[in-house]
Design a protein around this motif. Structure first.
Motif: not given
Length: 70
Positions: A1-28
């Motif tokens: 069951m999916q909680a209201k207002g919470v999108p499934p994670l899989k479709p969001v992550l399928e298009r994410l690259t390793a570079i994008q997933a490991s990106w960190r704002h400088t100094g944060e």
């Protein structure tokens, strides 16, 4: 069951690259998407193993022990 207002994670992550997933704002000090996913995986595997009556394969952290006492 999916909680209201919470999108499934899989479709969001399928298009994410390793570079994008490991990106960190400088100094944060904030975690990257990759780090957040590793945390989710760690705790999900531990909880699932306990539900099945087994012993988690990873050592428990202090935070885990406070949230899920034996």
């Amino acid at each position: 069951m999916q909680a209201k207002g919470v999108p499934p994670l899989k479709p969001v992550l399928e298009r994410l690259t390793a570079i994008q997933a490991s990106w960190r704002h400088t100094g944060e000090a904030a975690n990257t998407i990759w780090e957040h996913l590793n945390h989710l995986l760690y705790y999900n595997e531990r909880v699932l193993e306990r539900i099945k009556g087994g012993t988690p394969i990873y050592p428990a952290s202090r935070a885990y022990a406070r949230c899920f006492p034996p």
